[in-house]
Design a protein around this motif. Structure first.
Motif, PDB file in Angstrom:
ATOM      1  N   HIS A   1       0.861  -1.200   0.000  1.00  0.00           N
ATOM      2  CA  HIS A   1       0.000   0.000   0.000  1.00  0.00           C
ATOM      3  C   HIS A   1       0.890   1.240   0.000  1.00  0.00           C
ATOM      4  CE1 HIS A   1      -3.478   2.564   0.660  1.00  0.00           C
ATOM      5  NE2 HIS A   1      -2.831   3.155   1.658  1.00  0.00           N
TER       6      HIS A   1
ATOM      7  N   HIS B   1       1.180   5.589  -1.628  1.00  0.00           N
ATOM      8  CA  HIS B   1       0.562   6.730  -2.320  1.00  0.00           C
ATOM      9  C   HIS B   1       1.672   7.450  -3.056  1.00  0.00           C
ATOM     10  CE1 HIS B   1      -3.256   6.358  -0.176  1.00  0.00           C
ATOM     11  NE2 HIS B   1      -2.562   6.182   0.939  1.00  0.00           N
TER      12      HIS B   1
ATOM     13  N   HIS C   1      -2.256   3.728  -4.481  1.00  0.00           N
ATOM     14  CA  HIS C   1      -3.614   4.202  -4.197  1.00  0.00           C
ATOM     15  C   HIS C   1      -3.555   5.693  -4.461  1.00  0.00           C
ATOM     16  CE1 HIS C   1      -7.005   4.207  -0.925  1.00  0.00           C
ATOM     17  NE2 HIS C   1      -7.452   3.541  -1.973  1.00  0.00           N
TER      18      HIS C   1
ATOM     19  N   HIS D   1      -9.060   2.277   2.107  1.00  0.00           N
ATOM     20  CA  HIS D   1      -8.712   2.444   3.524  1.00  0.00           C
ATOM     21  C   HIS D   1      -9.942   2.122   4.361  1.00  0.00           C
ATOM     22  CE1 HIS D   1      -6.042   5.950   2.001  1.00  0.00           C
ATOM     23  NE2 HIS D   1      -5.219   4.991   2.345  1.00  0.00           N
TER      24      HIS D   1
ATOM     25  N   HIS E   1      -5.224  -0.593   6.669  1.00  0.00           N
ATOM     26  CA  HIS E   1      -5.178  -0.142   8.074  1.00  0.00           C
ATOM     27  C   HIS E   1      -5.988  -1.094   8.970  1.00  0.00           C
ATOM     28  CE1 HIS E   1      -2.927   3.440   7.171  1.00  0.00           C
ATOM     29  NE2 HIS E   1      -3.825   3.800   6.269  1.00  0.00           N
TER      30      HIS E   1
ATOM     31  N   ASP F   1       1.971   3.328   3.203  1.00  0.00           N
ATOM     32  CA  ASP F   1       0.982   4.405   3.183  1.00  0.00           C
ATOM     33  C   ASP F   1       1.598   5.726   2.720  1.00  0.00           C
ATOM     34  OD1 ASP F   1      -1.665   5.191   3.465  1.00  0.00           O
ATOM     35  OD2 ASP F   1      -1.439   5.778   5.567  1.00  0.00           O
TER      36      ASP F   1
HETATM   37 ZN   LIG Z   1      -3.182   4.994   2.445  1.00  0.00          ZN
END
Ligand SMILES: [Zn+2]
Length: 445
Positions: free
Chosen positions: A65, A67, A128, A229, A266, A314
């Motif tokens: 995961h 970004h 993401h 998420h 998460h 993340d």
């Molecule tokens: Zn995230």
């Protein structure tokens, strides 16, 4: 095209295994043969032999995961305002950053994040993405960054209603267009083999029922899984109870959004009952310990109950050596019973996720597995054996050991050198970062 790695110590993570002094022959995008004294017949100009004597060689690491729009956020200097809780962190920081992103800054950010991942021995990233002022075509910008650097990456657009129904629908459309674009490339035989798609959603608290229905249709239409998420902060849980009278997982399940291709991220505040349902649906949960600590959202103490647990960053880079350390230390600090071995299993589980996305074999050093490989210089001061690889990862190894990286059978970094000059890319990123931060100051929270 063929590549021969000579004389390496082969290290695998799940199940752990160490084999010394072996050669690996790669043909096309897969491992063809493993053995002693392998040679390549019919050498051509594009063939390569890598001397891996004294080096360890392991399957590339997976960031489950990320970004990649956050690549220019490091060291951010903008007027952020107070961030006493999770929702204000979103509103004052991330939701202003993503609105400031345009095509040029996204491309720069994608390149930087891809290069950083490769340098850390991460060969695949599950991304993401959000850029509310630049939705249509945004995923292709990230695809371009993946393909130019040679990183394996799946991405999706984070559907949300926070900019109204129109933005929500355009987000769904971008997901479908991107997935169909990949399918069209596959049909034409022009697919790089690197990029794939999910159907993205921000989080249940910004996804009304209409959005979940559209997302479920998009998953059905494209054959892709949902990436979202949830339960990152308690607010998401309370919002679901107050607005929909439902726990998060049953609400998503009601729309058929939990499948073996779903990636839930998460889950800090999920109940045991919700995790049991998630397990029953064979979905993945991605744990992001550094991000959770940074946002003070609480500790995911129920991770041992999760069947398919993977690790992500993340958006805090893609260095999985850092992430597994923090995962292990935070768990111990919280009184958890897991040892580094369980976290190494979670890190390696990213390969199971890739197998579902790409329909190929990942994460082992065996013929037929994808050639996503890392050669690293790790002069171990103590014996390195199957039983203690995880402890070496948590207490010894770091991304600075990574020397040579292969993704999908192609050498993307050799002896720490890329096939292109990276200095101008970083130079341009610094300029674009400043412009991005300046634009953020003009955006109201
Ligand atoms: Zn995230």
């Amino acid at each position: 095209m063929m590549t021969l790695f000579k004389n390496a110590t082969l290290v695998e993570f799940d199940p752990p295994r160490v084999r010394e002094g072996l050669d690996i022959l790669v043909e096309g995008d897969v491992i063809k043969e493993i053995g002693s004294d392998l040679t390549m017949t019919g050498l051509s100009g594009s063939d390569n032999t890598i001397d891996a004597a004294g080096r360890i060689l392991f399957p590339g690491l997976v960031c489950s995961h990320h970004h990649m729009y956050s690549g220019l956020a490091r060291g951010i200097m903008a007027e952020i305002g107070p961030t006493p809780d999770f929702v204000s962190i979103l509103k004052n920081l991330w939701w202003r950053l993503d609105r400031a992103i345009d095509e040029a800054s996204l491309y720069s950010s994608g390149l930087i994040c891809s290069i950083d991942a490769i340098r850390a021995g991460t060969t695949a990233v599950i991304d993401h993405h959000a850029s509310p002022q630049f939705i249509a075509g945004s995923l292709n910008v990230l695809k371009k960054a993946f393909e130019e650097t040679g990183l394996r990456g799946a991405t999706c657009y984070e559907v949300t209603d926070r900019h109204g129904r129109d933005g929500m629908i355009r987000g769904v459309e971008e997901n479908i267009a991107f997935a169909k674009g990949i399918d069209a490339e596959k049909a034409k035989g022009t697919w790089s083999g690197l990029t794939e798609a999910h159907i993205g959603g921000h989080a249940p608290m910004t996804l009304p029922d209409e959005a979940l229905k559209l997302i479920a249709d998009a998953c059905e239409q494209t054959g892709r899984g949902f990436h979202v998420h949830l339960a990152e902060d308690r607010y998401d849980v309370s919002h679901s109870h107050a607005t929909y009278g439902s726990d998060l997982i049953p609400r998503l399940d009601g729309f058929g959004l939990l499948s073996d291709r779903s990636i839930l991220v998460h889950g800090v505040h999920l109940s045991s009952e919700e995790i049991a349902l998630l397990n029953e649906r064979d979905s993945f949960l991605v744990h992001n310990p550094r991000s959770n600590m940074n946002n003070n959202v609480g500790y995911t103490k129920r991770i041992p109950e999760v069947k398919n647990l993977a690790l992500g960053t993340d958006g805090i880079g893609a260095d999985m050596f850092e992430e597994i350390k923090m995962a292990s230390f935070k768990h111990k600090d919280a009184g958890g019973a897991w040892w580094p071995g369980e976290f190494l299993g979670a890190l390696a589980a990213g390969n199971r996720l890739l197998e579902r996305v790409y329909g190929a074999k990942f994460g082992r050093l065996e013929p037929g597995y994808k050639a996503d490989l890392v050669v690293a210089d790790y002069p171990s001061p103590t014996p390195l054996v199957a039983e203690n690889i995880a402890s070496h990862m948590v207490f010894g190894m770091g991304s600075s050991i990574v020397e040579t990286v292969m993704v999908n059978g192609r050498l993307v970094m050799k002896d720490r050198i890329f096939g292109f000059d990276i200095a101008p890319i970083y130079g341009e990123a610094r300029g674009r970062a400043q412009t991005l931060w300046d634009r953020m100051n003009e955006i109201e929270p």
